[in-house]
Design a protein around this motif. Structure first.
Motif, PDB file in Angstrom:
ATOM      1  N   ARG A  18     -11.101   0.276 -11.739  1.00 13.26           N
ATOM      2  CA  ARG A  18      -9.675   0.598 -11.821  1.00 13.26           C
ATOM      3  C   ARG A  18      -9.297   1.720 -10.866  1.00 13.26           C
ATOM      4  N   ARG A  19     -10.109   2.760 -10.780  1.00 19.71           N
ATOM      5  CA  ARG A  19      -9.772   3.917  -9.948  1.00 19.71           C
ATOM      6  C   ARG A  19     -10.161   3.743  -8.484  1.00 19.71           C
ATOM      7  N   ILE A  20     -11.172   2.946  -8.212  1.00 17.04           N
ATOM      8  CA  ILE A  20     -11.662   2.809  -6.838  1.00 17.04           C
ATOM      9  C   ILE A  20     -10.986   1.654  -6.097  1.00 17.04           C
ATOM     10  N   ARG A  21     -10.703   0.555  -6.766  1.00 16.55           N
ATOM     11  CA  ARG A  21     -10.154  -0.636  -6.093  1.00 16.55           C
ATOM     12  C   ARG A  21      -8.714  -0.950  -6.500  1.00 16.55           C
ATOM     13  N   LEU A  22      -8.449  -1.026  -7.781  1.00 14.03           N
ATOM     14  CA  LEU A  22      -7.158  -1.515  -8.258  1.00 14.03           C
ATOM     15  C   LEU A  22      -6.016  -0.551  -7.959  1.00 14.03           C
ATOM     16  N   ALA A  23      -6.169   0.708  -8.306  1.00 16.24           N
ATOM     17  CA  ALA A  23      -5.088   1.678  -8.137  1.00 16.24           C
ATOM     18  C   ALA A  23      -4.702   1.892  -6.664  1.00 16.24           C
ATOM     19  N   PRO A  24      -5.656   2.113  -5.753  1.00 22.48           N
ATOM     20  CA  PRO A  24      -5.258   2.261  -4.346  1.00 22.48           C
ATOM     21  C   PRO A  24      -4.623   0.992  -3.764  1.00 22.48           C
ATOM     22  N   THR A  25      -5.074  -0.174  -4.225  1.00 19.86           N
ATOM     23  CA  THR A  25      -4.478  -1.421  -3.764  1.00 19.86           C
ATOM     24  C   THR A  25      -3.028  -1.517  -4.212  1.00 19.86           C
ATOM     25  N   LEU A  26      -2.751  -1.128  -5.456  1.00 17.41           N
ATOM     26  CA  LEU A  26      -1.368  -1.133  -5.947  1.00 17.41           C
ATOM     27  C   LEU A  26      -0.487  -0.168  -5.160  1.00 17.41           C
ATOM     28  N   VAL A  27      -1.029   0.990  -4.819  1.00 15.54           N
ATOM     29  CA  VAL A  27      -0.253   1.952  -4.033  1.00 15.54           C
ATOM     30  C   VAL A  27       0.061   1.383  -2.652  1.00 15.54           C
ATOM     31  N   LEU A  28      -0.911   0.753  -2.014  1.00 18.43           N
ATOM     32  CA  LEU A  28      -0.673   0.172  -0.693  1.00 18.43           C
ATOM     33  C   LEU A  28       0.311  -0.992  -0.756  1.00 18.43           C
ATOM     34  N   ILE A  29       0.217  -1.810  -1.785  1.00 20.34           N
ATOM     35  CA  ILE A  29       1.177  -2.908  -1.954  1.00 20.34           C
ATOM     36  C   ILE A  29       2.577  -2.339  -2.151  1.00 20.34           C
ATOM     37  N   GLY A  30       2.686  -1.296  -2.956  1.00 16.48           N
ATOM     38  CA  GLY A  30       3.985  -0.651  -3.168  1.00 16.48           C
ATOM     39  C   GLY A  30       4.553  -0.088  -1.888  1.00 16.48           C
ATOM     40  N   LEU A  31       3.716   0.520  -1.063  1.00 21.10           N
ATOM     41  CA  LEU A  31       4.181   1.041   0.223  1.00 21.10           C
ATOM     42  C   LEU A  31       4.630  -0.086   1.148  1.00 21.10           C
ATOM     43  N   GLY A  32       3.912  -1.203   1.115  1.00 24.97           N
ATOM     44  CA  GLY A  32       4.315  -2.364   1.912  1.00 24.97           C
ATOM     45  C   GLY A  32       5.655  -2.912   1.462  1.00 24.97           C
ATOM     46  N   ILE A  33       5.875  -2.961   0.161  1.00 25.54           N
ATOM     47  CA  ILE A  33       7.158  -3.418  -0.369  1.00 25.54           C
ATOM     48  C   ILE A  33       8.270  -2.467   0.058  1.00 25.54           C
ATOM     49  N   GLU A  34       7.993  -1.177   0.039  1.00 27.21           N
ATOM     50  CA  GLU A  34       9.000  -0.195   0.455  1.00 27.21           C
ATOM     51  C   GLU A  34       9.364  -0.364   1.931  1.00 27.21           C
ATOM     52  N   VAL A  35       8.387  -0.553   2.786  1.00 28.56           N
ATOM     53  CA  VAL A  35       8.658  -0.751   4.218  1.00 28.56           C
ATOM     54  C   VAL A  35       9.478  -2.016   4.417  1.00 28.56           C
ATOM     55  N   TYR A  36       9.119  -3.082   3.722  1.00 32.68           N
ATOM     56  CA  TYR A  36       9.860  -4.339   3.822  1.00 32.68           C
ATOM     57  C   TYR A  36      11.301  -4.146   3.350  1.00 32.68           C
ATOM     58  N   ALA A  37      11.483  -3.433   2.252  1.00 33.57           N
ATOM     59  CA  ALA A  37      12.832  -3.222   1.712  1.00 33.57           C
ATOM     60  C   ALA A  37      13.684  -2.373   2.657  1.00 33.57           C
ATOM     61  N   ILE A  38      13.073  -1.443   3.330  1.00 35.68           N
ATOM     62  CA  ILE A  38      13.829  -0.593   4.267  1.00 35.68           C
ATOM     63  C   ILE A  38      14.210  -1.388   5.520  1.00 35.68           C
ATOM     64  N   LEU A  39      13.324  -2.226   6.018  1.00 36.72           N
ATOM     65  CA  LEU A  39      13.580  -2.968   7.240  1.00 36.72           C
ATOM     66  C   LEU A  39      14.396  -4.243   7.017  1.00 36.72           C
ATOM     67  N   LEU A  40      14.559  -4.685   5.778  1.00 32.70           N
ATOM     68  CA  LEU A  40      15.294  -5.901   5.483  1.00 32.70           C
ATOM     69  C   LEU A  40      16.771  -5.714   5.800  1.00 32.70           C
TER      70      LEU A  40
END
Length: 61
Positions: free
Chosen positions: A34-56
């Motif tokens: 959970r702390r090594i794989r899942l949580a950092p992946t969720l943070v990166l996915i969230g950042l990707g969604i934020e970049v997409y939402a800003i550029l849309l």
């Protein structure tokens, strides 16, 4: 943008905890999936969604 912020917040919440009350005792729980794989992946996915939402462009047809 709210979905991205929620993903980032959930990732940081999943990363938290796992410490030991006694500083002389090591807690191996800090190295679980959970702390090594899942949580950092969720943070990166969230950042990707934020970049997409800003550029849309909402006015594009």
């Amino acid at each position: 943008m709210g979905i991205g912020l929620a993903c980032i917040a959930l990732g940081f919440i999943l990363m938290s905890g796992g410490g030991s009350d006694d500083p002389n005792v090591f807690n191996p729980e800090i190295y679980n999936f959970r702390r090594i794989r899942l949580a950092p992946t969720l943070v990166l996915i969230g950042l990707g969604i934020e970049v997409y939402a800003i550029l849309l462009n909402p006015h594009k047809k």
